[in-house]
Write a protein that holds these residues in place. Sequence first.
Motif, PDB file in Angstrom:
ATOM      1  N   ARG A 174       0.816  -1.220   0.000  1.00  0.00           N
ATOM      2  CA  ARG A 174       0.000   0.000   0.000  1.00  0.00           C
ATOM      3  C   ARG A 174       0.852   1.273   0.000  1.00  0.00           C
ATOM      4  N   ALA A 222      -5.405  -4.344  -4.713  1.00  0.00           N
ATOM      5  CA  ALA A 222      -6.123  -4.845  -3.535  1.00  0.00           C
ATOM      6  C   ALA A 222      -5.704  -4.100  -2.281  1.00  0.00           C
ATOM      7  N   THR A 264      -4.790  -1.098  -1.923  1.00  0.00           N
ATOM      8  CA  THR A 264      -5.204   0.302  -1.868  1.00  0.00           C
ATOM      9  C   THR A 264      -6.718   0.456  -1.764  1.00  0.00           C
ATOM     10  N   THR A 265      -7.417  -0.607  -1.404  1.00  0.00           N
ATOM     11  CA  THR A 265      -8.847  -0.534  -1.132  1.00  0.00           C
ATOM     12  C   THR A 265      -9.072  -0.111   0.320  1.00  0.00           C
ATOM     13  N   ASP A 266     -10.335   0.032   0.697  1.00  0.00           N
ATOM     14  CA  ASP A 266     -10.666   0.464   2.056  1.00  0.00           C
ATOM     15  C   ASP A 266     -10.316  -0.589   3.105  1.00  0.00           C
ATOM     16  N   ASP A 267     -10.300  -1.845   2.717  1.00  0.00           N
ATOM     17  CA  ASP A 267      -9.967  -2.934   3.651  1.00  0.00           C
ATOM     18  C   ASP A 267      -8.825  -3.739   3.036  1.00  0.00           C
ATOM     19  N   PRO A 268      -7.603  -3.224   3.103  1.00  0.00           N
ATOM     20  CA  PRO A 268      -6.489  -3.828   2.356  1.00  0.00           C
ATOM     21  C   PRO A 268      -6.169  -5.261   2.757  1.00  0.00           C
ATOM     22  N   ALA A 276      -8.759  -7.615   1.334  1.00  0.00           N
ATOM     23  CA  ALA A 276      -8.671  -7.671  -0.124  1.00  0.00           C
ATOM     24  C   ALA A 276      -7.467  -8.483  -0.593  1.00  0.00           C
TER      25      ALA A 276
END
Length: 465
Positions: free
Chosen positions: A397, A414, A416-420, A423
């Motif tokens: 990230r 994956a 850099t999503t809200d729930d790394p 993901a």
Amino acid sequence: MTDDGVRPARVRMLHLGAGAFFRAHTAVFTEDAHAGEPAGERWGIAAVAHSSPAVARALRARDGRYGLLELGGGTARGRVVGAVREAHVAAEEPAAVRARLADPEVTVVTVTVTEAGYHHDPVTRRLRAHDPDLQADLAGDPHRTAVGLLVAGLGDRAAAGAPGLSVLVCDNVDDGGPLLAGLVAEFCARTGRGALADWVAEHVRFPTTVVDRIVPAPDERARARVREHLGWADEASVVTETHRQWVITDDLVAPRPAWERAGALLVPDAAPWARAKLRLVNAPHTALALLGGLRGHTTVAGAMADDELAAAVTALLDEELVPTVPAVPRLDPVATARSSLARFADPALAHPLAQIAADTSLKIGPRLLAPALELRRAGRAPTGIGAVLGAWVYALRHATDLPRDPHARRLVAAATTDDPVRAVLGLEDLVPAELGHDRAFLALVTEAHDRLVTDGTPREDTSWT
């Protein structure tokens, strides 16, 4: 110790992946197996680089000879290795490589193409069929993958009526022999070569092997050390540690070098040895690479000199890795763990963390995810493994200049999503679904990841280079 000047009279063995590890391990074992014997009894090797002409060019420049410097414990031993008789580039000379694979004089094939070189899904252990190089191979020439090239050569061998041979995987993959055997069979099935699959099943053996030797990627500094110690200059020289190990399942179908004379162990089943080595040597190596990179270290010895990090890796071994090692005759897991840490701490080798962190998505399965899954099934919380995976997700990230990984784009997306954490660990071709959906385990990894975010330990410009 230097080259005794006696070279093998002919090629009897082929190696796919002519990198530094092969030159410091497999070729050395093969030369030492028949040291002192006449040229006709020695095993010459045809070394095949996948696509890099630099390696083949360097070997050809010195007629296959290259310098080797072994360092450790304050000692240095140098020699010239002369087991390589030919050097090829598969991408440029596929016909020559296939001819050697079909040569009845060649009865052994060894392979070091790294984890990524098998083009497989680490969870299912099947071919990653959508990989563009593999798709090209499945469609026909040219052969871009080791599996495709091996199948083509075995097809030529079967058509020529040549005898069977033994194929030994010398990469850090779990139960590598059966893995490659399965990939070869699947490739044959996908290309409608059922008769070849039957011939391979009858005439070719894929024994599991375990290899262990630390070999940093050679650079100009390493080559200069070889020149200084040996008075020998070449671009294929390698620097390595004094420690070496090779354990081989005693299931070879054809003549082979007498590797046991050089210290190799021939055992009924090397698979438990492989799992032990992956957990006692490779897993802490990966932990040092991922945790150490975030703390600004660039080499293994530098990371081990960090007392806090060394303590964390020692605890990981003692509490989570040693307890999951299978019983192996003549192997003490506690002593092996301590030996691994001592080897890592030796400053003689400048082993880059970036080299170890490369292809992490393919390495973490047998090194960290498998023991984590065993611990979770036993009701235990693998906090140390969770901390390493948390660092991995954090690096995906935040870090710059990440080490290479065939799945880098997907992993970074994956991460850099809200729930790394959910993901990344939810990528079911890389992480077993049982673990990726384990809420307690996800919480452990998330806690470790979030702690890195809040405590300010990692540098925002973290780089492994």
